[in-house]
Design an enzyme around this catalytic site. Structure first.
Site, PDB file in Angstrom:
ATOM      1  N   LYS A 251       1.033  -1.055  -0.273  1.00 42.13           N
ATOM      2  CA  LYS A 251      -0.142   0.091  -0.235  1.00 42.13           C
ATOM      3  C   LYS A 251       0.840   1.010   0.341  1.00 42.13           C
ATOM      4  CE  LYS A 251      -2.505  -0.042   3.852  1.00 42.13           C
ATOM      5  NZ  LYS A 251      -3.193   0.695   4.108  1.00 42.13           N
TER       6      LYS A 251
ATOM      7  N   ARG B  90     -10.295   2.172  10.165  1.00 44.08           N
ATOM      8  CA  ARG B  90      -9.592   1.144   9.638  1.00 44.08           C
ATOM      9  C   ARG B  90     -10.918   0.329  10.768  1.00 44.08           C
ATOM     10  NH1 ARG B  90      -4.079   0.344  10.096  1.00 44.08           N
ATOM     11  NH2 ARG B  90      -2.562   1.949  11.002  1.00 44.08           N
TER      12      ARG B  90
ATOM     13  N   ARG C 121      12.327 -10.988   5.424  1.00 44.11           N
ATOM     14  CA  ARG C 121      13.099  -9.756   5.432  1.00 44.11           C
ATOM     15  C   ARG C 121      14.078  -9.907   6.170  1.00 44.11           C
ATOM     16  NH1 ARG C 121       8.809  -4.865   5.536  1.00 44.11           N
ATOM     17  NH2 ARG C 121       7.061  -5.590   3.817  1.00 44.11           N
TER      18      ARG C 121
ATOM     19  N   ARG D 174      13.561  -7.557  11.741  1.00 49.86           N
ATOM     20  CA  ARG D 174      13.105  -6.533  12.636  1.00 49.86           C
ATOM     21  C   ARG D 174      11.464  -6.772  13.110  1.00 49.86           C
ATOM     22  NH1 ARG D 174      11.005  -1.891   8.577  1.00 49.86           N
ATOM     23  NH2 ARG D 174       9.162  -3.037   8.628  1.00 49.86           N
TER      24      ARG D 174
ATOM     25  N   ARG E   7      -1.680  -9.064  13.142  1.00 46.99           N
ATOM     26  CA  ARG E   7      -1.496  -8.132  11.667  1.00 46.99           C
ATOM     27  C   ARG E   7      -2.731  -8.517  10.744  1.00 46.99           C
ATOM     28  NH1 ARG E   7       2.572  -4.755  10.688  1.00 46.99           N
ATOM     29  NH2 ARG E   7       1.394  -3.229   9.946  1.00 46.99           N
TER      30      ARG E   7
END
Ligand SMILES: [Zn+2]
Length: 210
Positions: free
Chosen positions: A16, A91, A126, A158, A169
């Site tokens: 996004k 949201r 990542r 991370r 999430r």
């Protein structure tokens, strides 16, 4: 160019932010991120900023009505004359209803859709270097030094990219934010873009939808 008052929807990791940047550039409009705005409002020392601070200092969520006040102030600025991109708000359906009630006009809602499994793969791969800030991906952009950065530091994941964090999430996104699609579908504003493996392919679909 037409006025574009856009809400961008998409799960965390769906890409996004990148699309927001490209749309902002093409249409010459600002991206309004509520998180950044709340921090700016506090830093400005305004009356509204003080109100926000009284919530965050007590570890409370800033109420929707206050967030919408901040958004309305921001939208009244000159650079929003040709439109804006709202990223990170609303949201939830109650937030979208509140935005409506406060008279914030929306012309388009774009949802960028990527399967959960693909998001898990993207984010789970990542790697970052804490020393020099370099970023890698085990599949798409592997470090030439394997599990190490070329600078010699061991690469790390991370906290935000931890698979358990990503999964929770995504669950929250599906439960709380995804119902917004139906909300805006009924108003005839919803456009869906399926995220592609290649960034330029997703971008082409995004631009074609707007
Ligand atoms: Zn490094």
């Amino acid at each position: 160019m037409r006025k574009l008052n856009l809400i961008l929807l998409g799960a965390p990791g769906a890409g996004k932010g990148t699309q927001a940047e490209l749309i902002a550039e093409k249409f010459g409009i600002p991206t309004i991120s509520t998180g950044a705005m709340i921090r700016e409002e506090i830093a400005s020392g305004s009356e509204l900023g003080e109100t926000v601070k009284s919530y965050t200092n007590n570890g409370q969520l800033v109420p929707d009505s206050v967030v919408i006040d901040i958004i309305k102030n921001r939208l009244a600025k000159d650079d929003c004359a040709n439109g804006f991109i709202l990223d990170g708000f609303p949201r939830t359906v109650p937030q979208a209803e509140a935005l409506d009630e406060m008279g914030v006009e929306i012309t388009d809602v774009l949802s960028i859709e990527v399967a959960d499994e693909a998001i898990m793969e993207r984010m789970g791969g990542r790697r970052v270097c804490k020393k020099c800030g370099a970023t890698f991906h085990t599949k798409y952009k592997p470090s030439p030094a394997g599990e190490y950065c070329p600078c010699g530091e061991k690469l790390t994941i991370r906290a935000d990219d931890d698979p358990e964090v990503v999964k929770s999430r995504l669950v929250i996104y599906h439960e709380q934010t995804e119902p917004l699609k139906e909300f805006y579908q009924k108003k005839g504003l919803l456009k869906i873009v399926y995220g592609q493996e290649k960034l330029e392919d997703t971008t082409a679909l995004t631009m074609a939808a707007l």
